[in-house]
Design a protein around this motif. Sequence first.
Motif, PDB file in Angstrom:
ATOM      1  N   ARG A  52       0.839  -1.202   0.000  1.00 36.09           N
ATOM      2  CA  ARG A  52       0.000   0.000   0.000  1.00 36.09           C
ATOM      3  C   ARG A  52       0.871   1.248   0.000  1.00 36.09           C
ATOM      4  NH1 ARG A  52      -3.479  -0.514   4.669  1.00 36.09           N
ATOM      5  NH2 ARG A  52      -1.624   0.176   5.764  1.00 36.09           N
ATOM      6  N   ASP A  53       1.914   1.266   0.810  1.00 32.36           N
ATOM      7  CA  ASP A  53       2.803   2.433   0.859  1.00 32.36           C
ATOM      8  C   ASP A  53       3.456   2.687  -0.497  1.00 32.36           C
ATOM      9  OD1 ASP A  53       2.146   2.747   3.520  1.00 32.36           O
ATOM     10  OD2 ASP A  53       4.035   1.917   4.283  1.00 32.36           O
ATOM     11  N   LEU A  54       3.870   1.621  -1.191  1.00 31.57           N
ATOM     12  CA  LEU A  54       4.465   1.770  -2.531  1.00 31.57           C
ATOM     13  C   LEU A  54       3.464   2.385  -3.510  1.00 31.57           C
ATOM     14  CD1 LEU A  54       6.310  -1.662  -2.861  1.00 31.57           C
ATOM     15  CD2 LEU A  54       7.379   0.590  -2.613  1.00 31.57           C
ATOM     16  N   HIS A  55       2.214   1.899  -3.464  1.00 31.54           N
ATOM     17  CA  HIS A  55       1.192   2.419  -4.376  1.00 31.54           C
ATOM     18  C   HIS A  55       0.798   3.853  -4.032  1.00 31.54           C
ATOM     19  CE1 HIS A  55       0.926  -1.336  -6.400  1.00 31.54           C
ATOM     20  NE2 HIS A  55       0.127  -1.950  -5.541  1.00 31.54           N
ATOM     21  N   ALA A  69       0.838   9.516  -5.547  1.00 26.97           N
ATOM     22  CA  ALA A  69       1.156  10.904  -5.187  1.00 26.97           C
ATOM     23  C   ALA A  69       2.151  11.505  -6.176  1.00 26.97           C
ATOM     24  CB  ALA A  69       1.701  10.963  -3.764  1.00 26.97           C
ATOM     25  N   GLU A  70       3.149  10.724  -6.574  1.00 25.95           N
ATOM     26  CA  GLU A  70       4.125  11.204  -7.557  1.00 25.95           C
ATOM     27  C   GLU A  70       3.473  11.491  -8.907  1.00 25.95           C
ATOM     28  OE1 GLU A  70       7.028   8.092  -7.702  1.00 25.95           O
ATOM     29  OE2 GLU A  70       7.999   8.724  -5.834  1.00 25.95           O
ATOM     30  N   GLN A  71       2.391  10.784  -9.232  1.00 23.17           N
ATOM     31  CA  GLN A  71       1.681  10.965 -10.496  1.00 23.17           C
ATOM     32  C   GLN A  71       0.655  12.097 -10.437  1.00 23.17           C
ATOM     33  OE1 GLN A  71       2.663   9.230 -13.286  1.00 23.17           O
ATOM     34  NE2 GLN A  71       4.238   8.636 -11.819  1.00 23.17           N
ATOM     35  N   GLY A  72       0.516  12.730  -9.286  1.00 21.01           N
ATOM     36  CA  GLY A  72      -0.395  13.860  -9.150  1.00 21.01           C
ATOM     37  C   GLY A  72      -1.767  13.503  -8.606  1.00 21.01           C
ATOM     38  N   PHE A  73      -1.974  12.251  -8.237  1.00 22.59           N
ATOM     39  CA  PHE A  73      -3.226  11.860  -7.593  1.00 22.59           C
ATOM     40  C   PHE A  73      -3.139  12.234  -6.121  1.00 22.59           C
ATOM     41  CE2 PHE A  73      -2.702   8.932 -11.159  1.00 22.59           C
ATOM     42  CZ  PHE A  73      -3.934   9.032 -11.784  1.00 22.59           C
ATOM     43  N   HIS A  99       2.931  -0.279 -11.900  1.00 21.21           N
ATOM     44  CA  HIS A  99       3.073   1.165 -12.062  1.00 21.21           C
ATOM     45  C   HIS A  99       3.330   1.562 -13.519  1.00 21.21           C
ATOM     46  CE1 HIS A  99       4.193   1.526  -7.533  1.00 21.21           C
ATOM     47  NE2 HIS A  99       2.936   1.174  -7.727  1.00 21.21           N
ATOM     48  N   ASP A 100       4.051   0.744 -14.254  1.00 20.39           N
ATOM     49  CA  ASP A 100       4.303   1.041 -15.672  1.00 20.39           C
ATOM     50  C   ASP A 100       3.037   0.963 -16.520  1.00 20.39           C
ATOM     51  OD1 ASP A 100       7.016   1.439 -15.225  1.00 20.39           O
ATOM     52  OD2 ASP A 100       7.543  -0.636 -15.726  1.00 20.39           O
ATOM     53  N   GLN A 101       2.051   0.230 -16.043  1.00 18.06           N
ATOM     54  CA  GLN A 101       0.810   0.033 -16.791  1.00 18.06           C
ATOM     55  C   GLN A 101      -0.386   0.746 -16.159  1.00 18.06           C
ATOM     56  OE1 GLN A 101       0.858  -1.510 -19.709  1.00 18.06           O
ATOM     57  NE2 GLN A 101       3.048  -1.815 -19.428  1.00 18.06           N
ATOM     58  N   PHE A 102      -0.143   1.519 -15.121  1.00 21.02           N
ATOM     59  CA  PHE A 102      -1.251   2.060 -14.332  1.00 21.02           C
ATOM     60  C   PHE A 102      -2.193   2.950 -15.140  1.00 21.02           C
ATOM     61  CE2 PHE A 102      -3.296   4.835 -11.251  1.00 21.02           C
ATOM     62  CZ  PHE A 102      -3.859   3.865 -10.436  1.00 21.02           C
ATOM     63  N   LEU A 103      -1.653   3.900 -15.867  1.00 18.91           N
ATOM     64  CA  LEU A 103      -2.522   4.778 -16.658  1.00 18.91           C
ATOM     65  C   LEU A 103      -3.270   3.995 -17.730  1.00 18.91           C
ATOM     66  CD1 LEU A 103      -0.385   8.025 -16.942  1.00 18.91           C
ATOM     67  CD2 LEU A 103      -2.358   7.583 -15.465  1.00 18.91           C
TER      68      LEU A 103
END
Length: 143
Positions: free
Chosen positions: A7-10, A15-19, A108-112
């Motif tokens: 959860r902490d990683l996600h 947050a880094e992606q602006g969410f 994370h590479d496929q998140f968007l």
Amino acid sequence: MTWSEIRDLHVEFLAEQGFRPKVDDEGDIHFRYEGRHHFIMESQEDTYFHLLFPNFFPLTSGTEVEAAALAASSATRVTKVAKVYLNPAMDNVCASVELLVAKPTDVHDQFLRCLGILGTATGKFLEEMTARLEGAQPAVRTA
């Protein structure tokens, strides 16, 4: 790896992606995307990822439930990776993306792309649902 660590990683990634991610009372990660509520659901496995877009289409009648079940099946059938389904109470429709990953951060590479796939699946559902409720012949493939 524990869910707390995953959860902490996600949360950090979002947050880094602006969410603006928040951990809810149940331990899931909540964030908004294009004004809609999404969740990364707690998993008991570090190799399983579950992204949920809950309750995006309320159902108020038996006719809607029947049409939604068929529309959800159709949307799931034609959209890769996504599932569209009625919630257990059969009063709303949800969509999700579920992935198996080697390690939690692989997603994370496929998140968007996952968010886009949810949009595609819900769009297909809405097209099919509209056609069914308006009495039009839905697009059905036959073999």
